[in-house]
Design an enzyme around this catalytic site. Structure first.
Site, short mmCIF file in Angstrom:
data_model
loop_
_atom_site.label_atom_id
_atom_site.label_comp_id
_atom_site.label_asym_id
_atom_site.label_seq_id
_atom_site.Cartn_x
_atom_site.Cartn_y
_atom_site.Cartn_z
N ASP A 145 -63.21 -124.94 -6.94
CA ASP A 145 -63.16 -125.00 -8.40
C ASP A 145 -62.14 -123.98 -8.92
O ASP A 145 -61.74 -123.05 -8.22
CB ASP A 145 -64.53 -124.71 -9.00
N HIS B 163 -58.71 -129.14 -5.10
CA HIS B 163 -59.68 -129.08 -6.20
C HIS B 163 -60.95 -129.87 -5.87
O HIS B 163 -61.96 -129.75 -6.58
CB HIS B 163 -59.04 -129.62 -7.48
#
Length: 502
Positions: free
Chosen positions: A477, A473
């Site tokens: 995204d 992450h």
């Protein structure tokens, strides 16, 4: 006739080395493949063998000099000039009983980039045994693969330097073979002088290579804190790096909680247990997977795919496909193609973090996770984005077979940019795969199972598979991860999209 001694290939991305030690001087007689000098790079120590027998006529690159790949190190004079040193060998009384026997060192073979040590797991031969050229002497275990060590020449195994369980570096000597007419006679006394070499390793006259001395000065590490693994106990740059890492980790390690100790076990239970030491590969798998969880901001997103169209297409063409290409048409080529297609739209899933930079890969080296008796390995299909279905299937079949046989080389497991893991072959219905660092994405495939689905207002039975994308992450995204998985789903549910690049 003059033969040039040049710098050998130093490995991927390594362009220069420092001449650390010359073992021969001008005028010395040298045998073919006898070690002439030692080079130090920023990753490993490399020994340079003599390309021919003769006399060392000239040293072009002295100790301490930095040289590039293929640079000239020295010149050897072959032919008549090499015959002069012969009486010197005859002058050594200890050599006389050996006749024509010659001692040949068995060294650790190339372990691959970033692999600096291995553990001797099994010796197939014992001291005194006769060996043939290229016969397997022993097996080494690294943190990635098992490496078999063949005999460099025929003869008698005179000495085992590194017994089973010993951890050796990439330049260590494993054994000595006595070859030639007097090999059988020479084998016994060959091991006797070994203890005499021990004082030399700790002697005060042993000088470390310039690269190691510079590294110690830069790191502020005393020589006593470095365990030398080079010839005669010399410290190498890799030794200094290990000492520096150990020194840096020592303060941080004290407050960290230790591994959870076992609870009390009754004597009856203990008598029915079996304790087996983890292999080096299993230890590294455990460490790397935990490091991945600790380093990356790992998250997993899920979807499901209707496999009806892929299965129909495969059933229709699998016979013609195998007849033409000589390999079976499986599901992995469809998934590989679908991932390549999705990676083009969401390139951050095919990228990695390097410090404060993001490195985008304009190519796809697809890792395909494979379970083996030794543990999980990930062979890499290089340039999968440029391959046809048949080429992908052939590559996966060949890599899978080599993985099961323990024959994968280090180069075949390096450089992957994205990974596919198929837990479905073991019956897994749903899982969250762990990233293979430094990659930023891994796709988990699962079991195909018939399930009732609502299609156009009607309940129908369809072959369904859950998909899981684990991603970092920090770089990917949620929108990018979901988009990637949706594109994979669309391509599999309508394979014609792959042909149309949609």
């Amino acid at each position: 006739m003059t033969t040039e001694v040049r710098v050998p290939t130093l490995g991927e991305s390594v362009t220069e080395a420092t001449v650390a030690t010359w073992f021969k001087q001008p005028g010395d007689a040298v045998a073919a493949d006898e070690m002439l000098c030692e080079l130090e790079t920023d990753k490993v120590t490399v020994e340079v063998p003599s390309p021919a027998a003769g006399t060392l006529a000239e040293i072009v690159a002295a100790e301490g000099e930095t040289v590039g790949v293929d640079a000239l190190l020295a010149n050897i004079t072959e032919g008549g000039a090499a015959a002069a040193p012969a009486p010197a060998a005859a002058a050594a009384p200890a050599a006389a009983p050996a006749g024509d026997a010659q001692s040949i060192d068995v060294m650790v073979p190339s372990l691959g980039e970033s692999v600096s040590e291995a553990t001797v797991s099994t010796w197939f031969k014992q001291v005194g045994d006769t060996v043939a050229a290229d016969e397997m002497l022993c097996e080494l275990e690294t943190d990635k693969v098992s490496v078999e060590v063949p005999a460099p020449a025929a003869g008698v195994l005179a000495e085992i330097v590194a017994p089973e369980g010993t951890t050796v570096d990439a330049t260590a000597k494993l054994a000595v073979i006595s070859s030639g007419a007097g090999a059988a006679v020479a084998a016994a006394p060959a091991a006797a002088p070994a203890p005499a070499a021990a004082p030399a390793a700790g002697g005060k006259d042993i000088k470390d290579g310039p690269a190691a001395e510079k590294a110690m000065a830069e790191a502020g590490i005393a020589r006593d804190a470095v365990t030398g693994t080079g010839r005669d106990g010399r410290a190498t740059k890799a030794d200094v790096a290990r000492a520096a890492a150990a020194a840096a980790a020592a303060p941080a390690a004290s407050p960290a909680p230790a591994a959870m100790p076992r609870g009390p076990v009754s004597a009856d239970d203990a008598s029915r247990e079996e304790r087996v030491k983890m292999t080096k590969m299993r230890q590294t798998i455990a460490r790397r997977l935990k490091d991945s969880q600790n380093t990356a901001a790992m998250l997993t997103t899920y979807n499901e795919v209707d496999m009806t169209e892929v299965m129909a297409l495969r059933n229709q063409y699998k016979g013609d496909f195998e007849k033409k290409h000589g390999v079976r048409l499986g599901f992995m080529s469809f998934f590989t193609k679908a991932c390549v297609h999705a990676l083009k739209e969401v390139p951050e899933v095919n990228a990695e973090i390097d410090g404060t930079d993001i490195v985008y890969k304009n190519y796809v080296h697809m890792g395909v996770a494979a379970g083996t008796p030794q543990g999980l390995v990930v062979p890499v299909i290089r340039d999968a984005d440029a391959m046809s279905f048949a080429e992908i299937e052939k590559a996966i079949s060949e890599k899978g077979r080599r993985a099961r046989d323990g024959k994968l080389s280090m180069a075949e497991m390096q450089g992957g940019t994205f990974t596919i893991s198929n837990g479905g072959v073991y019956g897994s219905l749903m899982s969250s795969p762990i990233l293979n660092p430094p990659q930023s994405g891994i796709l988990g495939m699962h079991k195909i199972q018939d399930r009732p689905m609502a299609i156009n207002g009607q309940v129908v039975i369809r072959p369904m598979m859950y998909l899981a994308l684990s991603y970092d992450h920090r770089i990917v995204d949620g929108k990018g991860a979901v988009t990637f998985l949706v594109r994979v789903k669309e391509a599999l549910e309508d394979p014609r999209r792959l042909l149309m690049d949609l």
